[in-house]
Scaffold this motif. Structure first.
Motif: not given
Lengths: 481, 481
Positions: A83-87, A96-98, B72-73
């Motif tokens: 997984p690349l994106v975690t909770a 952080a997600v971008l 976007f989140l």
């Protein structure tokens, strides 16, 4: 079913609008090419590593980012899925997600891709390198009148030379494009970062230089009182501000202002100063106030080039063009008597490609805003009438047979380069004339049974209603004459 | 510092490439306009609600999606912040997350945006509506030789008429573009979905019609044996497959094949059939085999239009163009003796705008692949030599003074429309000649001290090395003669 729509801040351009926009592009392209600028096109998609950090924080916000394709949430390698994106990333927020889900973005301007291109191709390019570029750019700005999320820029830049001939030619190109579009009542403003620097020095170096430029840049918008208030807040003293306005307020034509500012600088004890450390090693140069000196030189080059519109070229010591990367001459163009921001601007920079590992490449460039030019031309009613089609001649007919009999003439018209159509379905003449009228087709040829029998065509000029009869064999000659 | 790069499958186009591509665009644009097609431009960004579900599952995968701008989140409304993406969404996978963070995508082709435009503007458009569109499209395909992630399409479509004149004119336009580019050795293949339908009927309606078309479409790639194997797997019987190849294998020219297929259909007991229920109510029409009938009519219209290249137009009953939305004539163009897929293709459809709430709009259109045309022209060495600059004349000089003395001549050349440059820095003549050579500038004017004193310029033709001397006042006349 939902009604289809297009995204906020984007536009469809129908036939008449495309034709008008093409007219603007053609005038600009012809001008750029006449001055020896060569076309370049870069991709719409750029790596975010190229775009990010080049336009300031606000610019980074306004970049359109493209989602990585496929399953953007995981990394798959040799069958192993991570997984690349975690909770936790979600909790940390979109910044952080971008970077985990997007590595490409849409072109934001034409300057950064140009710098990236020059840096990538340094080994094969011949310098000076003169390029122009006419492509759309995208910004996630709040859409409003005259501000779009997708719009065109037309840039011309030359890198790898310090010659002030380039600056003079920018003025020539600006004037040639505006004259070519019929926008005759314009003002090209010119200034030099060295002049602004000298002004700062003349104030005794009090306060921060950047604060001074930012405040001066707003003079048009907030007036003398607003600028004064802002400078007082930033710690400039009242007498200093008086000196500033005395310098900014010098009057006269281009040459007179240069002279009066020089006198002001000398009085204030400003030392001659070299502004651009990488620019030149010519010893003589540092003996001058570089800004004033270069502006004088540009003027001389324009005179030698036969430039006749000095009434439209204004040396404006208040022109600052924000906190941009400019280091030498700066330019801005306004169309007079139209409520519209500048339609063109530019300047000299010393370190365009530095952030891509190629420092010290000096260049100068400028840009036209096609959408603003379009709006000015429309406001001033300067577009020649454009129909909804390139078709010049519509051939009408009453039957499939008559239609077929018209085909050789249709082919002949097209071979002569005259855009022509045969109305595709046989039917009422009225309907066919309505079609020509709605599309703005200027000429209608009637090929009825009588005309065909006599080997003639009746031609109607739609604008005047005038009609004449020509032998079929003479139609093309009659229309091209 | 990381070396700058561009995303996989995208390209920079330097000056020579842009000039060559412009040449292709110009030939196509001129042809489209001569036939009365009007330009349309649609936005790069379209709503995903417009794009999704139009290109099949694979197409949806290949769409580039654009992240919603800002944070976007979350959704922010009146100061209240609601998370849009939860940890549960992450667990559900990227298909659950996607619609929450992206509502826009990049244009995937020009057909869907055209359909969207027609549906949105139905009230103001005049039909038949003939539009052309030349814009880039984006697909997240695996990049490989000849397949890019950003590439241009050039489409022309007419909607709102059933006239077969449109089909005939597609053949004329295809030929005109290819002849205009110098690609003389081409084959335009034409077929009709009605012919394929009749073939299916002649086989006794065995197996699935769609399976048959898909298999036939692969004939070029997998050959007769491969198609046979595939059809056997799909449940077609061996004798049926023999009948199929007997029909597909009819020989002769365009007219002969039509005749022989008709005989084959009659023998097989195929009933005359109307393929397109919305197309026409003309009673007579259903008395024919519509596919064969329409193909014959297209041929007649071409003869009447003076079309001379029937040796390059092939009626190919095996042409199927996949499982597309075509319902009438279909087209495909190959350049002979170049290992390259089709450079153009198209056909008639009956329900382009149906998914946007406007059913029953019949139209016909076709598309050129500019990148493939480019590669063909390059392979066949058909590009005229293009320099790295539009400049025709370089003015050289040895000193700032001489440079300034050259400015009036420079202005004169440009005023005459001759792209010209003065080398911006005074310096060694050798360096200036090297510049002209590297950029492919054909003429160099030498303005040395002697020349200036004598009021002449020495002109060197770079290709031949030939030199001549002209009076300064005669240079422009000498170059435009």
């Amino acid at each position: 079913m939902e009604k289809p729509s297009i995204p906020q801040g984007t536009r469809d351009f129908g036939p008449a609008q495309v034709a008008r926009r093409q007219h603007i592009f053609n005038v600009i392209r012809r001008t750029f090419e006449t001055f020896g600028y060569a076309p370049l096109e870069t991709p719409t998609l750029e790596n975010l590593s190229v775009l990010t950090g080049k336009y300031g924080d606000e610019g980074d916000q306004l970049l359109f980012k493209v989602l990585n394709s496929g399953n953007f949430l995981v990394k798959e390698r040799r069958g192993e899925i991570t997984p690349l994106v975690t909770a936790d990333d979600l909790d940390a927020g979109h910044k952080a997600v971008l970077p985990k889900i997007a590595e490409k973005g849409l072109r934001y301007d034409l300057t950064v891709p140009f710098a990236r291109y020059v840096a990538m191709n340094r080994g094969t390019l011949t310098f000076p390198f003169k390029r122009y570029q006419m492509q759309p750019v995208w910004r996630a700005d709040k859409p409003q009148r005259g501000r779009y999320r997708e719009f065109y820029q037309c840039d011309a830049d030359v890198v790898g030379t310090n010659s002030l001939l380039c600056e003079a030619e920018i003025v020539l190109m600006m004037a040639q494009v505006l004259n070519g579009l019929g926008l005759d009542d314009f003002t090209i403003k010119i200034n030099h970062r060295g002049v602004l620097r000298n002004i700062y020095q003349a104030l005794g170096g009090e306060g921060k230089e950047a604060d001074l430029f930012v405040a001066i840049d707003k003079l048009d918008k907030i007036g003398r009182d607003g600028v004064t208030r802002e400078l007082l807040e930033k710690g400039f003293s009242a007498p200093t501000i008086d000196t500033l306005f005395a310098l900014l307020g010098v009057e006269g034509d281009y040459a007179e202002k240069l002279e009066r500012l020089l006198a002001g600088f000398v009085t204030a004890g400003v030392e001659p100063d070299g502004l651009r450390p990488t620019a030149t090693t010519d010893d003589e140069e540092s003996a001058y106030y570089r800004g004033l000196n270069e502006l004088a030189e540009v003027r001389d080059l324009l005179v030698a080039s036969g430039f006749k519109q000095f009434d439209r070229l204004e040396f404006d010591p208040t022109l600052a063009r924000g906190l941009s990367y400019y280091t030498g001459c700066i330019f801005e163009v306004k169309i007079n008597n139209v409520a519209m921001g500048s339609v063109s601007g530019g300047g000299r920079y010393d370190n365009l490609t530095g952030s891509f590992g190629l420092p010290g490449v000096s260049g100068v460039g400028f840009s036209f805003g096609v959408d603003r030019l379009y709006d000015c031309l429309e406001t001033l009613n300067l577009f020649t009438e454009t129909g909804e089609t390139p078709t010049r001649v519509l051939l009408t007919h009453f039957s499939a047979e008559a239609g077929r009999a018209a085909l050789p003439l249709l082919a002949e018209l097209r071979a002569a380069g005259i855009p022509a159509e045969l109305y595709p379905d046989a039917g009422k003449l009225q309907k066919q004339f309505k079609y020509a009228d709605a599309k703005g087709i200027p000429l209608v040829l009637v090929l009825g049974p009588e005309e065909l029998a006599a080997g003639v065509a009746k031609i109607k000029i739609m604008k005047t209603g005038e009609e004449k009869t020509l032998a079929l064999s003479e139609v093309v000659a009659g229309l091209t004459a």
